[in-house]
Design a protein around this motif. Structure first.
Motif, PDB file in Angstrom:
ATOM      1  N   ALA A  66      39.551  12.203  13.543  1.00  0.00           N
ATOM      2  CA  ALA A  66      40.774  13.003  13.644  1.00  0.00           C
ATOM      3  C   ALA A  66      42.004  12.114  13.461  1.00  0.00           C
ATOM      4  O   ALA A  66      42.949  12.475  12.755  1.00  0.00           O
TER       5      ALA A  66
ATOM      6  N   ALA B 272      48.681  16.058  18.267  1.00  0.00           N
ATOM      7  CA  ALA B 272      47.425  16.812  18.156  1.00  0.00           C
ATOM      8  C   ALA B 272      47.646  18.162  18.818  1.00  0.00           C
ATOM      9  O   ALA B 272      48.072  18.225  19.969  1.00  0.00           O
TER      10      ALA B 272
ATOM     11  N   LEU C 188      47.136  17.865  12.628  1.00  0.00           N
ATOM     12  CA  LEU C 188      45.858  17.789  13.338  1.00  0.00           C
ATOM     13  C   LEU C 188      45.704  18.827  14.444  1.00  0.00           C
ATOM     14  O   LEU C 188      46.518  18.897  15.361  1.00  0.00           O
TER      15      LEU C 188
ATOM     16  N   ILE D  36      42.952  19.912  17.314  1.00  0.00           N
ATOM     17  CA  ILE D  36      41.726  19.422  17.952  1.00  0.00           C
ATOM     18  C   ILE D  36      41.119  20.490  18.849  1.00  0.00           C
ATOM     19  O   ILE D  36      41.816  21.254  19.495  1.00  0.00           O
TER      20      ILE D  36
ATOM     21  N   VAL E  87      39.350  19.438  13.843  1.00  0.00           N
ATOM     22  CA  VAL E  87      38.178  18.626  14.181  1.00  0.00           C
ATOM     23  C   VAL E  87      37.631  19.147  15.502  1.00  0.00           C
ATOM     24  O   VAL E  87      38.341  19.152  16.517  1.00  0.00           O
TER      25      VAL E  87
ATOM     26  N   ALA F 192      36.957  16.825  19.409  1.00  0.00           N
ATOM     27  CA  ALA F 192      37.812  15.692  19.031  1.00  0.00           C
ATOM     28  C   ALA F 192      38.491  15.039  20.231  1.00  0.00           C
ATOM     29  O   ALA F 192      39.486  14.355  20.082  1.00  0.00           O
TER      30      ALA F 192
END
Ligand code: GCO
Ligand code: CA
Length: 262
Positions: A26, A60, A36, A38, A14, A17
């Motif tokens: 996200a 993340a 994830l 970012i 994403v 994010a």
């Protein structure tokens, strides 16, 4: 068979994010099983964001790069691929707005907005599609559009031009990459309570009342309101949906609006 909204085993990137809508989407992707990744461009904001995700039990993986810089995008995506694997889901969320009357807008500012909001999604999508096509098992691209993909408004000429363009880029990439089992769709957020809209949301600002009155739902959207659409368009449940913009707007685009007091 039950439609699958499960994102386990998928890697999602994403962009933008570190806060706002990007962060909310996200989180939803991660909560549905995605690994994830970012993107952001400010180290301090990135550190804070990683902590914020962690506070909700989400890991993340942060990558700092400027989405409008082709070389930086290429290098960073290659790095992500080495570190984690091929990105299955891309959310082109990073964007910016400048509210200036068209008559006063400098061409260089106009270009800058188009560069971030329209050219950057092209650059990142192309790089990720190259890897997806090589791998051969498909993927998902979600472009974050806007009410301004459909409607004009005073002071946002460059933003509206870029977001309208992003809608058509979505349809075009969907057309070209469908044969690789890549679905390219868009989400068009209505008016959401984020930092981006903070200046026009303050109490007493005429725009605040205007939006609440203009929206059939009678309120600003909360970033969490976008999670469902993001998960849906990232998941196998949407495998035969391609080139669409899903507006998440509390009904704004369904109506011409109503006079005050009604
Ligand atoms: C504005 C707003 C919009 C929203 C959003 C609407 O000034 O009109 O900031 O541009 O951010 O994109 O969908
Ligand atoms: Ca915020």
């Amino acid at each position: 068979m039950k439609p699958s909204f499960d994102l386990s085993g998928k890697i999602a990137l994403v962009t933008g994010a570190t806060h706002g809508l990007g962060m909310a989407m996200a989180k939803a992707l991660a909560q549905h099983g995605a690994t994830l990744v970012i993107n952001g461009h400010t180290p301090q904001k990135m550190d804070l964001a990683v902590k914020e995700y962690a506070s909700e039990g989400i890991t993340a993986y942060p990558y700092l790069f400027d989405v409008s810089n082709e070389q930086a995008v290429n290098d960073s995506i290659s790095k992500i691929e080495q570190d984690l694997g091929t990105i299955d889901i891309l959310v082109n969320n990073a964007g910016m707005i400048q509210r200036t009357a068209a008559i006063d807008m400098s061409p260089s500012d106009f270009r800058k907005i188009v560069d971030i909001d329209l050219v950057s999604p092209f650059i990142v999508s192309q790089r990720i599609a190259q890897s997806l096509i090589k791998r051969g098992t498909g993927g998902k691209i979600i472009n974050i559009c806007s009410m301004m993909s459909e409607l004009g408004r005073n002071t946002v000429s460059a933003y509206a031009a870029a977001k309208g363009g992003l809608k058509m880029l979505t349809r075009n990439l969907a057309t070209e990459w469908a044969k690789y089992n890549i679905q390219v769709n868009g989400i068009g957020p209505g008016y959401f309570a984020t930092d981006q809209t903070a200046p026009i949301r303050v109490d007493g600002h005429p725009f605040n009342d205007f939006i609440i009155n203009r929206t059939p739902a009678g309120r600003w959207g909360n970033p969490e309101d976008l999670g469902g659409a993001a998960v849906f368009l990232a998941s196998p449940a949407s495998d035969f949906i391609n080139g669409q913009i899903l507006y998440v707007d509390g009904g704004i685009l369904a109506t011409i609006g109503k006079p005050y007091g009604e």
